[in-house]
Design an enzyme around this catalytic site. Structure first.
Site, PDB file in Angstrom:
ATOM      1  N   CYS A 163       2.946   2.505  -2.725  1.00  0.00           N
ATOM      2  CA  CYS A 163       3.194   3.949  -2.742  1.00  0.00           C
ATOM      3  C   CYS A 163       4.683   4.287  -2.768  1.00  0.00           C
ATOM      4  O   CYS A 163       5.075   5.329  -3.276  1.00  0.00           O
ATOM      5  CB  CYS A 163       2.536   4.603  -1.532  1.00  0.00           C
ATOM      6  SG  CYS A 163       2.990   3.829   0.028  1.00  0.00           S
ATOM      7  N   HIS A 256       6.033  10.919  -0.462  1.00  0.00           N
ATOM      8  CA  HIS A 256       7.215  10.069  -0.324  1.00  0.00           C
ATOM      9  C   HIS A 256       8.295  10.603  -1.266  1.00  0.00           C
ATOM     10  O   HIS A 256       8.081  10.705  -2.476  1.00  0.00           O
ATOM     11  CB  HIS A 256       6.896   8.619  -0.714  1.00  0.00           C
ATOM     12  CG  HIS A 256       6.007   7.897   0.247  1.00  0.00           C
ATOM     13  ND1 HIS A 256       5.579   8.414   1.444  1.00  0.00           N
ATOM     14  CD2 HIS A 256       5.451   6.646   0.148  1.00  0.00           C
ATOM     15  CE1 HIS A 256       4.818   7.513   2.061  1.00  0.00           C
ATOM     16  NE2 HIS A 256       4.719   6.436   1.297  1.00  0.00           N
TER      17      HIS A 256
END
Length: 366
Positions: A163, A256
C-alpha cells in the site's frame, strides 16, 4: 463491455475475511457485476459461526456489513478442499507468518483455485506476478511458468504490491520516457494500514510514530519489480532507478500520502509531466473494467491538494491523486501523491487485478 458477458457471477472466497482488509474486500464486492462472495474463511476460532456472529464487536469499517454476507457460515481457512470446491477463485488476506501464507496460498493454487493475494509473502517469489494493472499487466504472462512449477491447469498465485507505494509509483510509471533515476520519498501512512482504527489504537491520536516494520524496504524495492521486465521466465528488476524512503505512521484513518523528490535523466517541462499524469491509462481503462478509475491519476492544481479529507475517495478510492508538482533546488521536481491504502492499496487493488485476470482469461468459471 462485451467481456464474456459472464452468464453468472464468478464465485469468490475471501481467505482471512474477518480482518480489516477482509472486511474491505467484502464491502467492495457488494453488488459487484462479475463477482459474488459465496465463501468466507478465517481461523478455526471463527469457523462454524455465521459471519455476523464471528464479527460481533470486530467490524471496523464505516460502511455497514452487507446483508448478503451476514448469514454465510465461516469456514476454516485450512479446509482447502472444501473451500476450493465451492469457489471459482479466492482473495487472500490471511493473518499468518510469511512461511504459512506461502504454503497455504500454494495449496489453494494446487487445488486449481486461482489466488489473488493482498499479502506480501509471495511478492518476491520469482514466478509470481506483482501487478498494478495500469502499469505492468504484461507481468501476468509469468503465470504460465508458475503453473508448470505447481503442476496446475488453472491454479496460480498473483499478488498486488504494498500500500505504501501506490501514491508515487503510478507517477513514475507515467514518466518513464523521461527516465526518473533517483527518488526520495517520505510516506505519511494511515492507521488502517495496521488493521486498526482510533478506538483500537488511542495512542495514535495526536501522535506520529516514525517506524512501520518492513515498510521502507518494501517502498524502496517493490517498485523495481513493478517497473522491471521478464526475461527467460524470470523477473529482472529495473536497474536504472534508486529509491530511498522513510515511512511514518500518522493520525489518519484512511489514505497514505507521499512527499516525493525525483531526478530525471531527460529534461521534462512541468507541462509535459502534468500532461503525462492526466493522460496515463492502462489495461483497466482500455478494457472498461468495472472498478477502473477514470482517469487513473487525478492531477490537482490547487496549492493545498491532495488532501486526505477531500481526495482519498477519488474514484471510490481506486484512483490516485497527485498535486504540488514543482521544480526543486536539489532534485529536478517534487510532488505530493495520495492513495487510499485499503482500497487501491489493498483490497481494491486486488479486485482490479482479478478483473484484469478475468478479462485476460486466467480466471474463469470452474
Amino acid at each position: 463491455n462485451d467481456m464474456k458477458k459472464l452468464e453468472k457471477k464468478l464465485r469468490v472466497g475471501i481467505l482471512g475475511g474477518t480482518g480489516m482488509v477482509g472486511q474491505r474486500f467484502i464491502t467492495l464486492l457488494e453488488n459487484h457485476p462479475w463477482f459474488e462472495v459465496t465463501t468466507i474463511a478465517a481461523s478455526s476460532r471463527s469457523a462454524g459461526k455465521t459471519y455476523e456472529e464471528a464479527m460481533s464487536g470486530r467490524w471496523k469499517l464505516e460502511d455497514k456489513m452487507p446483508e448478503a454476507v451476514k448469514n454465510i457460515v465461516v469456514k476454516d481457512v485450512k479446509d482447502i478442499e472444501e473451500i476450493s470446491n465451492s469457489v471459482d477463485f479466492v482473495f487472500s488476506a490471511v493473518d499468518m507468518t510469511k512461511e504459512e501464507i506461502k504454503a497455504i496460498e500454494d495449496e489453494y493454487a494446487k487445488s486449481e483455485t486461482p489466488v489473488v493475494s493482498n499479502n506480501s509473502a509471495h511478492r518476491w517469489t520469482e514466478d509470481v506476478p506483482m501487478v498494478v494493472p495500469e502499469i505492468n499487466i504484461d507481468h501476468f504472462d509469468i503465470i504460465e511458468t508458475q503453473k508448470k512449477r505447481l503442476g496446475t491447469k488453472r491454479g496460480f498465485v498473483a499478488v498486488k504490491p504494498n500500500c505504501s507505494i501506490q501514491g508515487y509509483v503510478p507517477a513514475l510509471a507515467a514518466w518513464q520516457e523521461f527516465e526518473p533515476y533517483e527518488v526520495c520519498v517520505t510516506t505519511y501512512q494511515a492507521i488502517s494500514g495496521a488493521g486498526k482504527n482510533f478506538s483500537d489504537w488511542p495512542e495514535m491520536v495526536g501522535n506520529i510514530i516514525p517506524y512501520i516494520g518492513g515498510e521502507e524496504e518494501k517502498s524502496e524495492i517493490e517498485p523495481l519489480k513493478i517497473l522491471g521486465s521478464i526475461k527467460d521466465g524470470k523477473f529482472v528488476k529495473a536497474d536504472n532507478l534508486l529509491i530511498t524512503s522513510q515511512c511514518v505512521r500518522v493520525p489518519v484513518l484512511e489514505g497514505h500520502t507521499a512527499a516525493v523528490f525525483v531526478k530525471f535523466r531527460k529534461n521534462p517541462s512541468k507541462e509535459e509531466l502534468i500532461d503525462r499524469l492526466k493522460n496515463f491509462s492502462g489495461f483497466p481503462q482500455e478494457n472498461d473494467l468495472p472498478s477502473a478509475p477514470k482517469p487513473f491519476i487525478n492531477y490537482l492544481s490547487e496549492d493545498d491538494r491532495p488532501q486526505v479529507a477531500k481526495d482519498v475517495y477519488y474514484e471510490n478510492g481506486f484512483g490516485v491523486s497527485v498535486g504540488r508538482l514543482r521544480e526543486d533546488t536539489l532534485f529536478d521536481y517534487k510532488f505530493i501523491g495520495l492513495a487510499h491504502n485499503t482500497v487501491r492499496g489493498a483490497a481494491g487493488g486486488a479486485i482490479l487485478c482479478a478483473e484484469s485476470l478475468v478479462e485476460k482469461g486466467y480466471i474463469a468459471h470452474k
